[in-house]
Scaffold this motif. Structure first.
Motif, PDB file in Angstrom:
ATOM      1  N   ASP A  33       0.828  -1.204   0.000  1.00 56.74           N
ATOM      2  CA  ASP A  33       0.000   0.000   0.000  1.00 56.74           C
ATOM      3  C   ASP A  33       0.864   1.256   0.000  1.00 56.74           C
ATOM      4  O   ASP A  33       1.763   1.411   0.837  1.00 56.74           O
ATOM      5  N   ALA A  34       0.605   2.178  -0.933  1.00 54.48           N
ATOM      6  CA  ALA A  34       1.428   3.384  -1.072  1.00 54.48           C
ATOM      7  C   ALA A  34       1.336   4.283   0.155  1.00 54.48           C
ATOM      8  O   ALA A  34       2.329   4.881   0.582  1.00 54.48           O
ATOM      9  N   TRP A  35       0.136   4.403   0.751  1.00 52.64           N
ATOM     10  CA  TRP A  35      -0.014   5.247   1.945  1.00 52.64           C
ATOM     11  C   TRP A  35       0.798   4.666   3.101  1.00 52.64           C
ATOM     12  O   TRP A  35       1.506   5.383   3.805  1.00 52.64           O
ATOM     13  N   SER A  36       0.697   3.348   3.282  1.00 53.82           N
ATOM     14  CA  SER A  36       1.431   2.699   4.371  1.00 53.82           C
ATOM     15  C   SER A  36       2.930   2.869   4.206  1.00 53.82           C
ATOM     16  O   SER A  36       3.662   3.013   5.197  1.00 53.82           O
ATOM     17  N   ALA A  37       3.400   2.886   2.967  1.00 49.16           N
ATOM     18  CA  ALA A  37       4.831   3.002   2.705  1.00 49.16           C
ATOM     19  C   ALA A  37       5.386   4.358   3.140  1.00 49.16           C
ATOM     20  O   ALA A  37       6.589   4.486   3.392  1.00 49.16           O
ATOM     21  N   LEU A  38       4.531   5.366   3.239  1.00 49.49           N
ATOM     22  CA  LEU A  38       4.977   6.715   3.592  1.00 49.49           C
ATOM     23  C   LEU A  38       4.992   6.976   5.101  1.00 49.49           C
ATOM     24  O   LEU A  38       5.535   7.984   5.541  1.00 49.49           O
ATOM     25  N   GLN A  39       4.409   6.082   5.875  1.00 54.01           N
ATOM     26  CA  GLN A  39       4.204   6.376   7.292  1.00 54.01           C
ATOM     27  C   GLN A  39       5.475   6.207   8.120  1.00 54.01           C
ATOM     28  O   GLN A  39       6.349   5.408   7.808  1.00 54.01           O
ATOM     29  N   THR A  40       5.540   7.001   9.200  1.00 52.43           N
ATOM     30  CA  THR A  40       6.626   6.943  10.167  1.00 52.43           C
ATOM     31  C   THR A  40       5.991   6.897  11.564  1.00 52.43           C
ATOM     32  O   THR A  40       4.781   7.072  11.715  1.00 52.43           O
ATOM     33  N   HIS A  41       6.816   6.675  12.584  1.00 51.04           N
ATOM     34  CA  HIS A  41       6.292   6.709  13.948  1.00 51.04           C
ATOM     35  C   HIS A  41       5.610   8.053  14.204  1.00 51.04           C
ATOM     36  O   HIS A  41       4.547   8.116  14.819  1.00 51.04           O
ATOM     37  N   HIS A  42       6.245   9.121  13.729  1.00 51.73           N
ATOM     38  CA  HIS A  42       5.716  10.458  13.980  1.00 51.73           C
ATOM     39  C   HIS A  42       4.390  10.682  13.257  1.00 51.73           C
ATOM     40  O   HIS A  42       3.437  11.218  13.839  1.00 51.73           O
ATOM     41  N   SER A  43       4.307  10.271  12.010  1.00 51.81           N
ATOM     42  CA  SER A  43       3.078  10.514  11.247  1.00 51.81           C
ATOM     43  C   SER A  43       1.912   9.689  11.779  1.00 51.81           C
ATOM     44  O   SER A  43       0.747  10.086  11.647  1.00 51.81           O
ATOM     45  N   LEU A  44       2.214   8.551  12.402  1.00 51.71           N
ATOM     46  CA  LEU A  44       1.162   7.686  12.936  1.00 51.71           C
ATOM     47  C   LEU A  44       0.700   8.108  14.327  1.00 51.71           C
ATOM     48  O   LEU A  44      -0.341   7.642  14.803  1.00 51.71           O
ATOM     49  N   ALA A  45       1.460   8.983  14.982  1.00 55.38           N
ATOM     50  CA  ALA A  45       1.171   9.331  16.377  1.00 55.38           C
ATOM     51  C   ALA A  45      -0.253   9.861  16.556  1.00 55.38           C
ATOM     52  O   ALA A  45      -0.947   9.502  17.511  1.00 55.38           O
ATOM     53  N   ARG A  46      -0.715  10.696  15.644  1.00 52.43           N
ATOM     54  CA  ARG A  46      -2.056  11.285  15.793  1.00 52.43           C
ATOM     55  C   ARG A  46      -3.134  10.209  15.719  1.00 52.43           C
ATOM     56  O   ARG A  46      -4.164  10.298  16.394  1.00 52.43           O
ATOM     57  N   PHE A  83      -4.080  -2.230  15.246  1.00 55.81           N
ATOM     58  CA  PHE A  83      -3.439  -1.892  13.971  1.00 55.81           C
ATOM     59  C   PHE A  83      -2.302  -0.906  14.193  1.00 55.81           C
ATOM     60  O   PHE A  83      -1.221  -1.037  13.617  1.00 55.81           O
ATOM     61  N   GLN A  84      -2.532   0.103  15.034  1.00 59.23           N
ATOM     62  CA  GLN A  84      -1.497   1.097  15.302  1.00 59.23           C
ATOM     63  C   GLN A  84      -0.289   0.470  15.982  1.00 59.23           C
ATOM     64  O   GLN A  84       0.863   0.745  15.633  1.00 59.23           O
ATOM     65  N   ILE A  85      -0.528  -0.387  16.956  1.00 59.31           N
ATOM     66  CA  ILE A  85       0.576  -1.034  17.677  1.00 59.31           C
ATOM     67  C   ILE A  85       1.386  -1.911  16.737  1.00 59.31           C
ATOM     68  O   ILE A  85       2.625  -1.872  16.731  1.00 59.31           O
ATOM     69  N   LEU A  86       0.688  -2.692  15.927  1.00 57.12           N
ATOM     70  CA  LEU A  86       1.389  -3.578  14.992  1.00 57.12           C
ATOM     71  C   LEU A  86       2.140  -2.787  13.928  1.00 57.12           C
ATOM     72  O   LEU A  86       3.223  -3.185  13.493  1.00 57.12           O
ATOM     73  N   PHE A  87       1.583  -1.654  13.515  1.00 62.53           N
ATOM     74  CA  PHE A  87       2.237  -0.829  12.498  1.00 62.53           C
ATOM     75  C   PHE A  87       3.545  -0.248  13.062  1.00 62.53           C
ATOM     76  O   PHE A  87       4.588  -0.265  12.409  1.00 62.53           O
ATOM     77  N   HIS A  88       3.498   0.263  14.298  1.00 56.69           N
ATOM     78  CA  HIS A  88       4.718   0.789  14.909  1.00 56.69           C
ATOM     79  C   HIS A  88       5.766  -0.312  15.044  1.00 56.69           C
ATOM     80  O   HIS A  88       6.966  -0.077  14.831  1.00 56.69           O
ATOM     81  N   ALA A  89       5.321  -1.518  15.394  1.00 52.38           N
ATOM     82  CA  ALA A  89       6.252  -2.638  15.518  1.00 52.38           C
ATOM     83  C   ALA A  89       6.851  -3.002  14.160  1.00 52.38           C
ATOM     84  O   ALA A  89       8.034  -3.354  14.065  1.00 52.38           O
ATOM     85  N   ARG A  90       6.037  -2.892  13.102  1.00 54.95           N
ATOM     86  CA  ARG A  90       6.552  -3.186  11.748  1.00 54.95           C
ATOM     87  C   ARG A  90       7.609  -2.162  11.345  1.00 54.95           C
ATOM     88  O   ARG A  90       8.628  -2.504  10.730  1.00 54.95           O
ATOM     89  N   LEU A  91       7.396  -0.894  11.690  1.00 57.91           N
ATOM     90  CA  LEU A  91       8.391   0.132  11.395  1.00 57.91           C
ATOM     91  C   LEU A  91       9.691  -0.146  12.140  1.00 57.91           C
ATOM     92  O   LEU A  91      10.780   0.178  11.652  1.00 57.91           O
ATOM     93  N   GLY A  92       9.579  -0.748  13.311  1.00 55.53           N
ATOM     94  CA  GLY A  92      10.769  -1.073  14.082  1.00 55.53           C
ATOM     95  C   GLY A  92      11.698  -2.032  13.362  1.00 55.53           C
ATOM     96  O   GLY A  92      12.917  -2.020  13.593  1.00 55.53           O
ATOM     97  N   GLN A  93      11.145  -2.863  12.494  1.00 62.92           N
ATOM     98  CA  GLN A  93      11.977  -3.806  11.742  1.00 62.92           C
ATOM     99  C   GLN A  93      12.928  -3.093  10.791  1.00 62.92           C
ATOM    100  O   GLN A  93      13.937  -3.659  10.366  1.00 62.92           O
ATOM    101  N   GLU A  94      12.600  -1.835  10.456  1.00 62.90           N
ATOM    102  CA  GLU A  94      13.402  -1.089   9.489  1.00 62.90           C
ATOM    103  C   GLU A  94      14.418  -0.176  10.173  1.00 62.90           C
ATOM    104  O   GLU A  94      15.113   0.593   9.518  1.00 62.90           O
ATOM    105  N   GLU A  95      14.485  -0.232  11.519  1.00 68.68           N
ATOM    106  CA  GLU A  95      15.406   0.625  12.250  1.00 68.68           C
ATOM    107  C   GLU A  95      16.718  -0.094  12.528  1.00 68.68           C
ATOM    108  O   GLU A  95      16.862  -1.292  12.278  1.00 68.68           O
ATOM    109  N   ASP A  96      17.680   0.637  13.018  1.00 67.94           N
ATOM    110  CA  ASP A  96      18.980   0.067  13.368  1.00 67.94           C
ATOM    111  C   ASP A  96      19.358   0.528  14.775  1.00 67.94           C
ATOM    112  O   ASP A  96      19.611   1.721  14.968  1.00 67.94           O
TER     113      ASP A  96
END
Length: 261
Positions: A33-46, A83-96
């Motif tokens: 999903d293109a929208w999901s690809a743009l999201q960050t922890h900050h953008s999802l906070a709201r 969904f929000q919790i799982l999304f933040h966890a998914r973003l964590g996979q891309e961190e270092d």
């Protein structure tokens, strides 16, 4: 095995959580999903804040009892929050360094096991004088949290023995009464937490005296110190009765709003 002896083929409890993780992975994938690809922890906070408030509203609907369909709203709203919790966890996979939903679950499990020794501890039968005494359980929880803070302070190089309650200056209130309370938490809930902690230490009078001292500041009238003190008094009464003042007021407003329809 079911009650009639036939093989129970229902999926194991929690199996849908694995499916939910797979859904998040698919949304975030390069071909997803293109929208999901743009999201960050900050953008999802709201959205996290938004969904939390919608869960609270669904709980109030159930409490109100005026909407027969309200029972179905809570699982749906909790799903949005998940969904929000799982999304933040998914973003964590891309961190270092990377982390994922298993790290989130692992942190939860370890914390619950550590803070509930009467359920998970090796000597759980002896951890409490009375397993049915909720006050003992709460006191135990806070004692474990205090040890955790002391260990964290020690690992940070404080050099202290770990027994300090944060009162490093004569007459100062223990920092433990305020530590870990989010600044964005509604004031009534934040006050209730501090009141509960100070009461658990049998030092509520000290917190009250400090509040009264703060309310005697030269600019007290400008920020409504007298009103604040009266609110704190209500919070003390609510905490003594094990009532969350924020939830009580929210319920009252929800029911009052219902009378206007």
């Amino acid at each position: 095995m079911s009650a009639d002896g036939s093989q129970d083929r229902s999926p194991a409890r929690g199996s849908e959580l694995l499916r939910a993780v797979a859904v998040i992975d698919a949304l975030r994938a390069p071909e997803g999903d293109a929208w999901s690809a743009l999201q960050t922890h900050h953008s999802l906070a709201r959205y996290l804040l938004e969904e939390t408030h919608e869960v609270l509203e669904a709980i109030e609907e159930r409490t109100d009892g005026s909407d027969p369909s309200a029972a179905a709203h809570l699982p749906d709203e909790l799903g949005d929050l998940l969904f929000q919790i799982l999304f933040h966890a998914r973003l964590g996979q891309e961190e270092d360094p990377a982390w994922d939903v298993d790290d989130v679950a692992r942190a939860f499990v370890r914390k619950m096991e550590r803070r509930n020794p009467h359920v998970f501890g090796a000597d759980r039968e002896d951890s409490l004088d009375d397993r049915g005494d909720v006050e003992q359980i709460v006191a135990q929880w806070h004692a474990v949290k205090a040890r955790e803070r002391a260990e964290q302070d020690g690992s940070a190089g404080s050099g202290e023995s770990g027994e300090s309650d944060g009162s490093d200056v004569d007459g100062a209130l223990p920092s433990a009464w305020f530590d870990g309370i989010p600044h964005a938490l509604p004031a009534l809930q934040a006050a209730a937490k501090s009141v509960h902690r100070s009461r658990s230490d049998a030092r509520l009078d000290e917190l009250t005296a400090a509040a009264e001292s703060a309310a005697s500041a030269p600019d007290a009238e400008e920020w409504g110190a007298d009103i604040a003190l009266r609110l704190l008094s209500v919070v003390r009464e609510a905490e003594a009765r094990d009532v969350d003042p924020e939830s009580a007021l929210r319920t009252l407003l929800t029911r009052t709003r219902g009378l206007s329809r």
